[in-house]
Motif scaffolding. Structure first.
Motif, mmCIF file in Angstrom:
data_model
loop_
_atom_site.group_PDB
_atom_site.id
_atom_site.type_symbol
_atom_site.label_atom_id
_atom_site.label_comp_id
_atom_site.label_asym_id
_atom_site.label_seq_id
_atom_site.Cartn_x
_atom_site.Cartn_y
_atom_site.Cartn_z
ATOM 1 N N VAL B 244 -26.168 -6.219 -45.894
ATOM 2 C CA VAL B 244 -27.470 -5.962 -46.492
ATOM 3 C C VAL B 244 -28.472 -5.788 -45.360
ATOM 4 O O VAL B 244 -29.138 -4.791 -45.236
ATOM 5 C CB VAL B 244 -27.890 -7.072 -47.469
ATOM 6 C CG1 VAL B 244 -29.319 -6.849 -47.944
ATOM 7 C CG2 VAL B 244 -26.953 -7.087 -48.655
ATOM 8 N N ASP B 245 -28.521 -6.752 -44.464
ATOM 9 C CA ASP B 245 -29.416 -6.602 -43.320
ATOM 10 C C ASP B 245 -28.796 -7.073 -42.016
ATOM 11 O O ASP B 245 -29.468 -7.144 -40.997
ATOM 12 C CB ASP B 245 -30.747 -7.314 -43.581
ATOM 13 C CG ASP B 245 -30.530 -8.755 -44.059
ATOM 14 O OD1 ASP B 245 -29.469 -9.331 -43.767
ATOM 15 O OD2 ASP B 245 -31.425 -9.286 -44.729
ATOM 16 N N LYS B 301 -29.260 2.014 -53.683
ATOM 17 C CA LYS B 301 -27.997 2.733 -53.561
ATOM 18 C C LYS B 301 -26.889 1.803 -53.101
ATOM 19 O O LYS B 301 -27.122 0.916 -52.275
ATOM 20 C CB LYS B 301 -28.154 3.791 -52.468
ATOM 21 C CG LYS B 301 -28.127 5.191 -52.941
ATOM 22 C CD LYS B 301 -28.303 6.123 -51.773
ATOM 23 C CE LYS B 301 -29.557 6.935 -51.936
ATOM 24 N NZ LYS B 301 -29.726 7.504 -53.251
ATOM 25 N N PHE B 302 -25.672 2.053 -53.590
ATOM 26 C CA PHE B 302 -24.482 1.300 -53.184
ATOM 27 C C PHE B 302 -23.586 2.279 -52.433
ATOM 28 O O PHE B 302 -23.156 3.287 -52.998
ATOM 29 C CB PHE B 302 -23.780 0.758 -54.431
ATOM 30 C CG PHE B 302 -22.485 0.057 -54.146
ATOM 31 C CD1 PHE B 302 -22.483 -1.274 -53.740
ATOM 32 C CD2 PHE B 302 -21.266 0.711 -54.281
ATOM 33 C CE1 PHE B 302 -21.286 -1.934 -53.484
ATOM 34 C CE2 PHE B 302 -20.078 0.053 -54.025
ATOM 35 C CZ PHE B 302 -20.086 -1.267 -53.623
ATOM 36 N N VAL B 303 -23.337 2.003 -51.187
ATOM 37 C CA VAL B 303 -22.631 2.971 -50.353
ATOM 38 C C VAL B 303 -21.358 2.368 -49.767
ATOM 39 O O VAL B 303 -21.394 1.326 -49.119
ATOM 40 C CB VAL B 303 -23.538 3.470 -49.199
ATOM 41 C CG1 VAL B 303 -22.832 4.533 -48.374
ATOM 42 C CG2 VAL B 303 -24.858 3.994 -49.754
ATOM 43 N N THR B 304 -20.238 3.036 -50.036
ATOM 44 C CA THR B 304 -18.966 2.647 -49.431
ATOM 45 C C THR B 304 -18.800 3.431 -48.132
ATOM 46 O O THR B 304 -18.919 4.653 -48.127
ATOM 47 C CB THR B 304 -17.800 2.995 -50.383
ATOM 48 O OG1 THR B 304 -18.006 2.303 -51.617
ATOM 49 C CG2 THR B 304 -16.465 2.576 -49.780
ATOM 50 N N LEU B 328 -31.285 3.184 -39.234
ATOM 51 C CA LEU B 328 -31.588 4.604 -39.383
ATOM 52 C C LEU B 328 -30.694 5.268 -40.420
ATOM 53 O O LEU B 328 -31.138 6.131 -41.171
ATOM 54 C CB LEU B 328 -31.486 5.308 -38.034
ATOM 55 C CG LEU B 328 -32.671 4.979 -37.138
ATOM 56 C CD1 LEU B 328 -32.379 5.364 -35.704
ATOM 57 C CD2 LEU B 328 -33.918 5.680 -37.638
ATOM 58 N N VAL B 329 -29.425 4.873 -40.456
ATOM 59 C CA VAL B 329 -28.552 5.386 -41.518
ATOM 60 C C VAL B 329 -29.063 4.896 -42.869
ATOM 61 O O VAL B 329 -29.175 5.659 -43.833
ATOM 62 C CB VAL B 329 -27.088 4.933 -41.291
ATOM 63 C CG1 VAL B 329 -26.218 5.285 -42.503
ATOM 64 C CG2 VAL B 329 -26.511 5.577 -40.035
ATOM 65 N N LYS B 330 -29.447 3.609 -42.920
ATOM 66 C CA LYS B 330 -29.892 3.014 -44.185
ATOM 67 C C LYS B 330 -31.192 3.655 -44.698
ATOM 68 O O LYS B 330 -31.356 3.868 -45.902
ATOM 69 C CB LYS B 330 -30.062 1.495 -44.021
ATOM 70 C CG LYS B 330 -28.721 0.757 -43.931
ATOM 71 C CD LYS B 330 -28.864 -0.642 -43.341
ATOM 72 C CE LYS B 330 -29.041 -1.709 -44.367
ATOM 73 N NZ LYS B 330 -27.797 -2.129 -45.017
ATOM 74 N N PHE B 419 -16.432 -0.796 -45.521
ATOM 75 C CA PHE B 419 -17.606 -1.643 -45.593
ATOM 76 C C PHE B 419 -18.411 -1.193 -46.806
ATOM 77 O O PHE B 419 -18.326 -0.035 -47.212
ATOM 78 C CB PHE B 419 -18.468 -1.480 -44.331
ATOM 79 C CG PHE B 419 -18.568 -2.723 -43.496
ATOM 80 C CD1 PHE B 419 -17.498 -3.143 -42.731
ATOM 81 C CD2 PHE B 419 -19.741 -3.479 -43.463
ATOM 82 C CE1 PHE B 419 -17.574 -4.286 -41.955
ATOM 83 C CE2 PHE B 419 -19.839 -4.621 -42.702
ATOM 84 C CZ PHE B 419 -18.755 -5.032 -41.933
ATOM 85 N N TRP B 420 -19.163 -2.103 -47.356
ATOM 86 C CA TRP B 420 -20.055 -1.744 -48.454
ATOM 87 C C TRP B 420 -21.473 -2.095 -48.033
ATOM 88 O O TRP B 420 -21.742 -3.215 -47.565
ATOM 89 C CB TRP B 420 -19.647 -2.477 -49.729
ATOM 90 C CG TRP B 420 -18.280 -2.052 -50.151
ATOM 91 C CD1 TRP B 420 -17.958 -0.939 -50.887
ATOM 92 C CD2 TRP B 420 -17.031 -2.685 -49.814
ATOM 93 N NE1 TRP B 420 -16.596 -0.852 -51.030
ATOM 94 C CE2 TRP B 420 -16.002 -1.907 -50.386
ATOM 95 C CE3 TRP B 420 -16.684 -3.820 -49.075
ATOM 96 C CZ2 TRP B 420 -14.656 -2.229 -50.243
ATOM 97 C CZ3 TRP B 420 -15.338 -4.149 -48.936
ATOM 98 C CH2 TRP B 420 -14.333 -3.358 -49.515
ATOM 99 N N THR B 421 -22.358 -1.143 -48.173
ATOM 100 C CA THR B 421 -23.717 -1.345 -47.694
ATOM 101 C C THR B 421 -24.709 -0.780 -48.698
ATOM 102 O O THR B 421 -24.317 -0.139 -49.674
ATOM 103 C CB THR B 421 -23.901 -0.700 -46.298
ATOM 104 O OG1 THR B 421 -25.155 -1.103 -45.740
ATOM 105 C CG2 THR B 421 -23.856 0.828 -46.368
ATOM 106 N N CYS B 422 -25.969 -1.050 -48.481
ATOM 107 C CA CYS B 422 -27.001 -0.493 -49.348
ATOM 108 C C CYS B 422 -28.039 0.184 -48.473
ATOM 109 O O CYS B 422 -27.995 0.088 -47.258
ATOM 110 C CB CYS B 422 -27.631 -1.597 -50.202
ATOM 111 S SG CYS B 422 -28.295 -2.970 -49.248
ATOM 112 N N ASP B 423 -28.986 0.853 -49.097
ATOM 113 C CA ASP B 423 -30.017 1.528 -48.329
ATOM 114 C C ASP B 423 -31.140 0.544 -47.971
ATOM 115 O O ASP B 423 -31.183 -0.586 -48.456
ATOM 116 C CB ASP B 423 -30.547 2.751 -49.084
ATOM 117 C CG ASP B 423 -31.014 2.416 -50.494
ATOM 118 O OD1 ASP B 423 -30.632 1.349 -51.013
ATOM 119 O OD2 ASP B 423 -31.757 3.212 -51.081
#
Lengths: 437, 437
Positions: B244-245, B301-304, B328-330, B419-423
């Motif tokens: 997340v962060d 957003k939920f990003v794999t 920056l990607v987020k 990995f699973w990440t969010c914006d």
């Protein structure tokens, strides 16, 4: 933020851009609007060494990103071939990073250097190249080529304040002010010399902008190995100690040239003056690097993170970096929240070399006011114990300052490191997220 | 965001909170509003193992933060003393993390466990403790103590859906929905068993909230060493693969208990079923961990992030992590910007074990639509070459999806990691920065 809003005369511009200056002997600089930047502002600059009485020395610190842009690969090659000697020019363009451009990108970068070498009558490649801007697009070589010619044929080279300010402008992308620093120094032996440097930043910039670029020139004679050590030392304590968003670009480069126009013994690693000059270069580089943080995208605060009394420099630096990169610390600073829990957390997950350097019961954390108001220090954690009756009003005062310091005392040795960081604001997200919307 | 807005019936709540479920045999759960949380919601939960036919196994994965909270230190101690056997309860509280509380904090955590052990008639400590909430404040032991008594005396333990949902609610802090997952599995030998798990997150939370907490229980009999290996394997591919962060708290803990209420041979590392169950636990843990990202502070957003065909798992994971943590990607994901330059950059600065795993001319990067629309894959970089004619309209469509995948193919081997990440949104900054303003 679009190019069109760049370099407007903001409060930051007024505070951080010099209005005059003296510059090192034997350097000339020129710049032009080549047309690569669509808004027609300065985007191409050339620095040349005109001192013939000494074979100049050069050194560079390059990005460690595995994807190195063409100008980085080529500059590394030139430096190796010349063994750090006889580098007489730096060419820099903004608007296109010439990164992820493959073989054709290398050819373009090579051509860019060759055009300068020819003008200077160099028999071998003696030009370093720096590019910043969009990734994955080819350099518009017609515009670059015409631009280089124009700087030479119009004889727009100069060594006055405006020439230096203009080349500092020509390397900017989304910077809101040009970063130009110049200072005179006196060595213990009485010799006077000058350092001039410029940089652009900050962070990785929209839409595909890249790069921390900077260069420093001096009129001292410094042997190339000694110069290389100095620049590495200074960079590890300046450009490598700043955090805007923790991202490292494909183009990051810091160059340094010493042209020896000042008549004095060449400085080697064995010279009595070596350490003094190294430290002066370091302080100078810190000043320049700090300007990049001050111009951090969306930043409302400039924060010094000082980690002292560590058993090793490396661990002090790692802890300072961990705090400086923490999104939660950065948002707390933005929100003026005296959130020592987040600072402690970031200390706790720093990947240390030795566990000796961090001992909970010796740890002290404070906020430090930098505006001479009292009490200067607000203790948050003393020997591992949270201070329960923190003066919240004073905390709010300190956190409202545009400049402040986070002081971490590890109490395990006597090494120290500093990082400079900024807060994470809504504006950062807007700049980096809303480009196309 | 304040506690008062927590657990409101948002769209996310409707999408991710089950409305019924079956649960493993031999477990009872109870929860209460102890008053530690000022808004009077559930903040204390107890899980007990009621199956007496098997000596239960337990395993945990704890935070590697150097500042471990009292419940973490104490739970580690209990697990070691009991050698992972005969752990029959988990007690969890929210509202106070009991972190950076020194000796008194350890005493409080110990007391909390002891109250449960006494009720259960345990002769040695057999309770794991989890706490989440404000750092640096003492547990209000009077409230905790009364709360524990109340759960036992009111006999509020149950094994029905509402009891499980309530304990999942009791571990929440700024979560916008409780994270409860339960699933039945059938082993190759025909044995049926159940996994139930819950978690809270996400990120480090305002004002000093901490922690990713989670626990999984099953009615299978699993030998404690085998359970420990399973949980480590699963955690490395689930809870340790979410971003997340990028901040890691002092309290992060994942516990697992296997109570053997299902009659079947005990599963050891040598059992033919070991790998099957390990993989089922891993998939289950991924489902639970993904809910934490879906509830990421401010996430839209939920990003794999999938990195495949790597020469090593570790490097695939490091690259996935680097992309997932890049601010920056987020922000680009938030801004729906098809910014492959930033993805490439984050790949390039990942600290890899071996340079063999990343070769520029073998690298492929794509966006993948996850809603079955076509074309599913949008190629951005093919064998190191940027695709110049990217279908921008299709890119916008994919980036507008609430779920999407970034696919990185290294082409250097056959290992993969996800990995699973969010914006990173304006809302994240607001949640984490504006608490006091």
């Amino acid at each position: 933020m679009r190019f069109s809003s760049v370099l407007k005369q903001s409060a930051k511009y007024a505070a951080h851009v010099p209005k005059s200056g003296v510059f090192p002997q034997g350097f000339q600089v020129g710049s032009v609007a080549s047309g690569v930047k669509k808004n027609g502002t300065l985007d191409l600059g050339i620095l040349v060494n005109t001192n013939k009485s000494y074979e100049s020395s050069a050194a560079s610190v390059f990005t460690t990103n595995k994807f190195k842009a063409a100008p980085v690969i080529l500059s590394q090659r030139v430096l190796e071939e010349k063994k750090g000697k006889g580098i007489n020019a730096i060419v820099v363009n903004s608007g296109c990073a010439n990164s992820v451009t493959g073989e054709i990108g290398l050819k373009d970068a090579s051509q860019m250097a060759k055009l300068i070498d020819e003008k200077l009558g160099a028999t071998s490649s003696s030009t370093l190249i720096m590019s910043t801007g969009v990734i994955g697009q080819r350099l518009q070589m017609d515009k670059i080529s015409k631009g280089i010619s124009k700087i030479f044929t119009d004889n727009s080279f100069g060594s006055d304040f405006n020439s230096w300010l203009n080349i500092a402008k020509s390397i900017c992308t989304t910077d809101t002010f040009p970063k130009l620093v110049t200072s005179n120094f006196t060595m213990n032996n009485g010799t006077q010399y000058t350092l001039t440097g410029m940089a652009k930043g900050a962070g990785m910039i929209c839409p595909n902008m890249a790069t921390l670029l900077g260069f420093i020139v001096t009129d001292l004679p410094i042997e190339s190995q000694a110069l290389s050590k100095m620049l590495r030392y200074a960079t590890d304590r300046s450009f490598n100690c700043i955090s805007v968003d923790g991202d490292m670009s494909t183009n990051d480069t810091i160059n340094m040239i010493a042209n020896g126009a000042v008549k004095t013994d060449e400085i080697t690693e064995d010279s009595p003056e070596f350490l003094q000059v190294r430290d002066q270069v370091t302080q100078f580089a810190q000043k320049l690097a700090q300007l990049v943080v001050r111009d951090g995208e969306g930043a409302t605060k400039f924060v010094t993170v000082k980690v002292q009394n560590s058993s090793t420099f490396a661990d002090a630096r790692t802890i300072a970096e961990s705090i400086s990169n923490s999104m939660l610390v950065k948002t707390a600073l933005y929100g003026k929240d005296a959130n020592w829990g987040r600072i402690l957390c970031a200390i706790g997950y720093a990947k240390l070399e030795t566990l000796d350097s961090l001992q909970t019961d010796k740890l002290n954390v404070s906020f430090i006011a930098t505006d001479n108001s009292e009490p200067r220090e607000l203790k948050l954690l003393v020997n591992g114990v949270p201070q329960l009756n923190i003066d919240e009003e004073r905390a709010s005062q300190i956190l409202a300052l545009p400049d402040l310091e986070v002081l971490v005392d590890l109490g395990t040795g006597n090494e120290e490191a500093q990082f400079w960081t900024c807060d994470l604001s809504h504006e950062y997200v807007t700049i980096n997220g809303d480009y196309r919307s």
